[in-house]
Design an enzyme around this catalytic site. Structure first.
Site, short mmCIF file in Angstrom:
data_model
loop_
_atom_site.label_atom_id
_atom_site.label_comp_id
_atom_site.label_asym_id
_atom_site.label_seq_id
_atom_site.Cartn_x
_atom_site.Cartn_y
_atom_site.Cartn_z
N ARG A 193 60.52 -36.52 -66.86
CA ARG A 193 59.31 -37.19 -67.34
C ARG A 193 58.74 -36.37 -68.49
NH1 ARG A 193 53.88 -39.55 -64.58
NH2 ARG A 193 55.42 -41.14 -64.08
N HIS B 162 59.30 -46.73 -69.11
CA HIS B 162 59.08 -46.30 -67.71
C HIS B 162 59.92 -47.19 -66.80
CE1 HIS B 162 57.38 -44.31 -64.41
NE2 HIS B 162 56.13 -44.71 -64.44
N GLN C 87 59.53 -47.51 -62.86
CA GLN C 87 58.31 -48.25 -62.47
C GLN C 87 58.60 -49.74 -62.35
OE1 GLN C 87 54.97 -47.18 -61.86
NE2 GLN C 87 54.89 -49.29 -61.14
N ASP D 214 47.50 -51.66 -66.98
CA ASP D 214 47.77 -50.22 -66.95
C ASP D 214 46.59 -49.55 -67.64
OD1 ASP D 214 48.95 -47.69 -66.89
OD2 ASP D 214 50.43 -48.12 -68.45
N CYS E 231 50.50 -50.18 -62.25
CA CYS E 231 51.44 -49.09 -61.95
C CYS E 231 50.74 -47.89 -61.33
CB CYS E 231 52.18 -48.69 -63.23
SG CYS E 231 51.08 -48.19 -64.57
N ARG F 26 57.85 -47.67 -55.24
CA ARG F 26 58.44 -46.67 -56.15
C ARG F 26 59.49 -45.86 -55.40
NH1 ARG F 26 56.00 -44.70 -60.42
NH2 ARG F 26 58.15 -44.23 -60.96
N1 CP Z 1 53.05 -45.06 -61.83
C1 CP Z 1 53.37 -43.77 -62.04
O1 CP Z 1 54.35 -43.42 -62.71
O2 CP Z 1 52.52 -42.89 -61.44
P1 CP Z 1 52.52 -41.31 -61.61
O3 CP Z 1 52.07 -41.02 -63.02
O4 CP Z 1 51.56 -40.81 -60.58
O5 CP Z 1 53.93 -40.81 -61.39
N1 NVA Z 2 51.04 -45.79 -69.54
C1 NVA Z 2 50.74 -44.74 -68.59
C2 NVA Z 2 51.55 -44.90 -67.36
C3 NVA Z 2 51.31 -43.89 -66.27
C4 NVA Z 2 52.17 -44.12 -65.07
C5 NVA Z 2 50.95 -43.38 -69.23
O1 NVA Z 2 51.96 -43.21 -69.93
O2 NVA Z 2 50.11 -42.50 -69.04
#
Ligand code: CP
Ligand code: NVA
Length: 314
Positions: free
Chosen positions: A108, A135, A138, A231, A272, A300
């Site tokens: 990530r 993502h 997700q 989101d 999400c 998830r």
């Molecule tokens: N939805 C999601 O990816 O959550 P986190 O940022 O907590 O991993």
């Molecule tokens: N769009 C958000 C998603 C978090 C799961 C971000 O990138 O912060």
């Protein structure tokens, strides 16, 4: 032809066919049911996974750690404070080393090129746990959740309200296009997905019989929706844009009125998470009867376990 995902990475859902995505969703349903029955397996016994995090995470980290660990595997969490990734040592060299020690890598972070370089040089499956662009894990959970409520993905419509050019919106557009779910993005013009991504997804959608709509008008977008999705207005790494986003996106908050505007009492609310309550969604919707966000968060884990089973076990 039978689906075989052994040895595959997941960098973006663009690389996965409709059948491969549906295979993962079916497997996710099966591992979810096993867990509910209390069936315990040790499918990752003797295996290790490196979990690399440049950005914060609750769900993604916990999903990977618990899904892998409860099946006898050994997950190792490494934040950017812990390893040399891209600092002093190139990403390619780190990838080569991790590939000698681990059976899989999750990443990530910011740059999609980092996860792609890891996949190119590690020689083991690499999973994109979120980058600035995509993502994909997700979206597997999002589709599993929608299918659980509607029974099918084909011909259903997800309306995404908010920052339409972020990683979640872009990945959801790809996933929906692949599996035959209609996808509508409702966002102010400056936050609509880039035209190249939309065109690419329209081509994919044409093959699955679904459609992609982009509009700035919630009253056009919401009627007939089966799910309303949002989101955060400010994604990780974009904190400087906060006040501009609050202004731009205020008309795109998911409220009880927006849910009513679907004209579909069965429509569900998806997010999400994490959510900034009161910004992109009201408490009333988050905690209301149409909300499926906790199922979505739980899924998830099941979808990520399914992905690891499919790509790591022969
Ligand atoms: N939805 C999601 O990816 O959550 P986190 O940022 O907590 O991993
Ligand atoms: N769009 C958000 C998603 C978090 C799961 C971000 O990138 O912060």
């Amino acid at each position: 032809m039978a689906v075989n995902l052994h040895g595959r990475s997941l960098l973006t859902l663009k690389h996965y066919t409709r059948d491969e995505i549906l295979y993962l969703l079916d497997l996710a349903d099966r591992v979810k049911a096993e867990r509910r029955r209390g069936d315990v397996h040790q499918r990752f016994r003797g295996k290790t996974i490196a979990l690399l995090f440049e950005k914060l995470s609750t769900r993604t980290r916990c999903a990977f750690e618990t899904a892998f660990g409860e099946e006898g595997g050994h997950p190792v969490f490494l934040s950017s404070n812990d390893i040399h990734l891209g600092v002093k040592e190139t990403v390619e060299d780190t990838a080569r080393v991790l590939g000698r020690m681990f059976d899989a890598i999750e990443f990530r972070g910011f740059d999609q090129r980092t996860v792609e370089a890891l996949a190119q040089y590690a020689g083991v499956p690499v999973y994109n746990g979120l980058t600035d662009l995509y993502h994909p894990t997700q979206v597997l959970a999002d589709l599993q959740t929608l299918r659980e409520t509607t029974g099918t993905l084909i011909g259903k419509t997800i309306t995404y309200m908010g920052d339409g050019r972020n990683n979640v919106a872009r990945s959801l557009m790809i996933g929906c296009a692949r599996v035959g779910t209609n996808f509508t993005v409702v966002a102010p013009e400056s936050l609509q997905p880039d035209p190249e991504s939309v065109d690419e997804c329209r081509e994919i959608a044409a093959k699955s019989g679904s459609g992609i709509v982009v509009t700035a008008a919630p009253e056009e977008a919401l009627p007939g929706s089966d799910a309303v999705y949002t989101d955060v207005w400010v994604s990780m790494g974009e904190e400087k844009k906060s006040s501009e986003r609050m202004q731009l996106l205020a008309p795109y908050r998911v409220t009880a009125d927006a849910m009513r505007a679907t004209g579909n009492p069965q429509a569900v609310f998806l997010h999400c998470l994490p959510a900034v309550r009161g910004n992109e969604v009201t408490d009333e919707v988050m905690d209301g009867p149409q909300s499926r966000i906790w199922d979505q968060a739980e899924n998830r884990k099941h979808t990520i376990k399914a992905l690891m089973i499919a790509t790591l076990l022969a």
